[in-house]
Design a protein around this motif. Sequence first.
Motif, mmCIF file in Angstrom:
data_model
loop_
_atom_site.group_PDB
_atom_site.id
_atom_site.type_symbol
_atom_site.label_atom_id
_atom_site.label_comp_id
_atom_site.label_asym_id
_atom_site.label_seq_id
_atom_site.Cartn_x
_atom_site.Cartn_y
_atom_site.Cartn_z
ATOM 1 N N UNK A 147 2.926 14.311 5.759
ATOM 2 C CA UNK A 147 2.972 15.352 4.713
ATOM 3 C C UNK A 147 2.705 14.671 3.353
ATOM 4 N N UNK A 148 3.313 13.509 3.155
ATOM 5 C CA UNK A 148 3.065 12.744 1.922
ATOM 6 C C UNK A 148 1.595 12.369 1.795
ATOM 7 N N UNK A 149 0.990 11.954 2.916
ATOM 8 C CA UNK A 149 -0.440 11.592 2.880
ATOM 9 C C UNK A 149 -1.291 12.812 2.513
ATOM 10 N N UNK A 150 -0.921 13.974 3.063
ATOM 11 C CA UNK A 150 -1.684 15.197 2.761
ATOM 12 C C UNK A 150 -1.592 15.522 1.266
ATOM 13 N N UNK A 151 -0.390 15.383 0.704
ATOM 14 C CA UNK A 151 -0.222 15.620 -0.738
ATOM 15 C C UNK A 151 -1.027 14.591 -1.537
ATOM 16 N N UNK A 152 -1.084 13.382 -1.006
ATOM 17 C CA UNK A 152 -1.790 12.304 -1.705
ATOM 18 C C UNK A 152 -3.297 12.482 -1.756
ATOM 19 N N UNK A 183 0.808 -1.225 0.000
ATOM 20 C CA UNK A 183 0.000 0.000 0.000
ATOM 21 C C UNK A 183 0.838 1.271 0.000
ATOM 22 N N UNK A 184 2.017 1.214 0.633
ATOM 23 C CA UNK A 184 2.875 2.414 0.719
ATOM 24 C C UNK A 184 3.164 3.011 -0.659
ATOM 25 N N UNK A 185 3.102 2.156 -1.706
ATOM 26 C CA UNK A 185 3.350 2.671 -3.057
ATOM 27 C C UNK A 185 2.323 3.741 -3.427
ATOM 28 N N UNK A 186 1.126 3.658 -2.818
ATOM 29 C CA UNK A 186 0.061 4.563 -3.284
ATOM 30 C C UNK A 186 -0.143 5.793 -2.409
ATOM 31 N N UNK A 187 0.898 6.243 -1.741
ATOM 32 C CA UNK A 187 0.749 7.469 -0.938
ATOM 33 C C UNK A 187 0.273 8.622 -1.824
#
Length: 376
Positions: free
Chosen positions: A159-164, A31-35
């Motif tokens: 921060x990556x999740x927010x961008x995602x 799943x980490x691939x889809x951040x």
Amino acid sequence: MNDSDLKKRIRRLKKCPWKEQPFSKQNWGIWMHSISSYVGRIKPAFAHFLIKELTTEGQVVLDPFCGIGTIPLELDQLNRKFIGNDLNPYAVLISKSKFDRRGVDEEINFLNQINLKKEPIPDLESVPMWVKEYFHKKTLVEILQLKEILIKNERNFLYGCLLGILHGHRPQHLSIRTGYIIPYIPNPKPKKEYREVIPRMISKASRMYKDEVSLDVQGKILQEDSRKLSLKTNSVNNVISSPPYYHTLDYVHSNRLRLWLCDQNDHQQEELTTNLIQQRSTYLDQMYLVGREMKRVLKKDGLLVFILGDVHLSPSKSLNTAEDIADLYEKIGFKKVDIINDQIPASKTTIVKYGGTNSIQKKKEKLDRVLIMRNV
Ligand SMILES: C[S@@+](CC[C@H](N)C(=O)[O-])C[C@H]1O[C@@H](n2cnc3c(N)ncnc32)[C@H](O)[C@@H]1O
């Protein structure tokens, strides 16, 4: 890896094992691939097989054009030491976010402790008009408040999740209904609705941790120019990468909104466009400089593996990027070992910009080639 072993491995790769079940599934990989999304992202299963066959456990493997970190994440999964690098601040942030591992409970506790109502109201005057088009005012305020907290606390994963979740077409996204990879605004323009940020962040963070990942990470992500890296001479066992090819994708304009959230103003984005290797007229000269740098950092006998696509200038004229680079790199001191061809059906490709013009054309069948060279 000696020549006869390498030949055997290449024979196996030529059967395109990533096209077999379960690897051929659109969402194969952790799943980490889809951040977050990215134009030109490669499929994790493709990276998985190249790494498995062409490198060995414990080796240091460099991806000088790592984008959002697909190859580094697969390297990490397969116990190789990774060095990822990209010049695009958004891509680097997403790559880093994949390795900022604290465990899901930690992340959710952190989010639950935030009370945005108590945070200072950000100055919306400085937000460009084109950005405001995408968000309900209340959502925009929450996004900016949360971003400040995440930067202050060095929370790259969040921060990556927010961008995602910044833009897209699903209720989990924060913008008006728009594209997930590239934020096109549809016509008629959808209504702005308030989207509460923290609950969406909690569900995003939980999804990313659905697969178990090790909290111990062996590698690093750099934000440097791949023509001049800070790495030591002879420090890398192998290079695996998918460099840009000629001028097929624009890594700045298609990520304009997310780059804005990475504090890249319009002027900085224009500068980045100039600095990235994405101009057709200078492409081979720039890739020559990259080749020299790869020659410097690679150990003797190390492999250089580049995934490169053909470029269609017109229905009858194409450029074979892999052959062009092979000719160029033979002059630097690499020896061509082989080229593997991978036909990608039109249904699986993203929209491609042809020939360096601004015309966006329809999806078309695509040929990816894997160029394998040895540092002799
Ligand atoms: C095909 S993409 C890589 C995609 C990546 N494999 C992934 O799955 O996300 C090529 C990358 O090269 C980067 N790039 C272009 N010029 C560069 C340079 N001079 N130095 C470092 N990165 C550069 C772009 O920002 C882009 O992310």
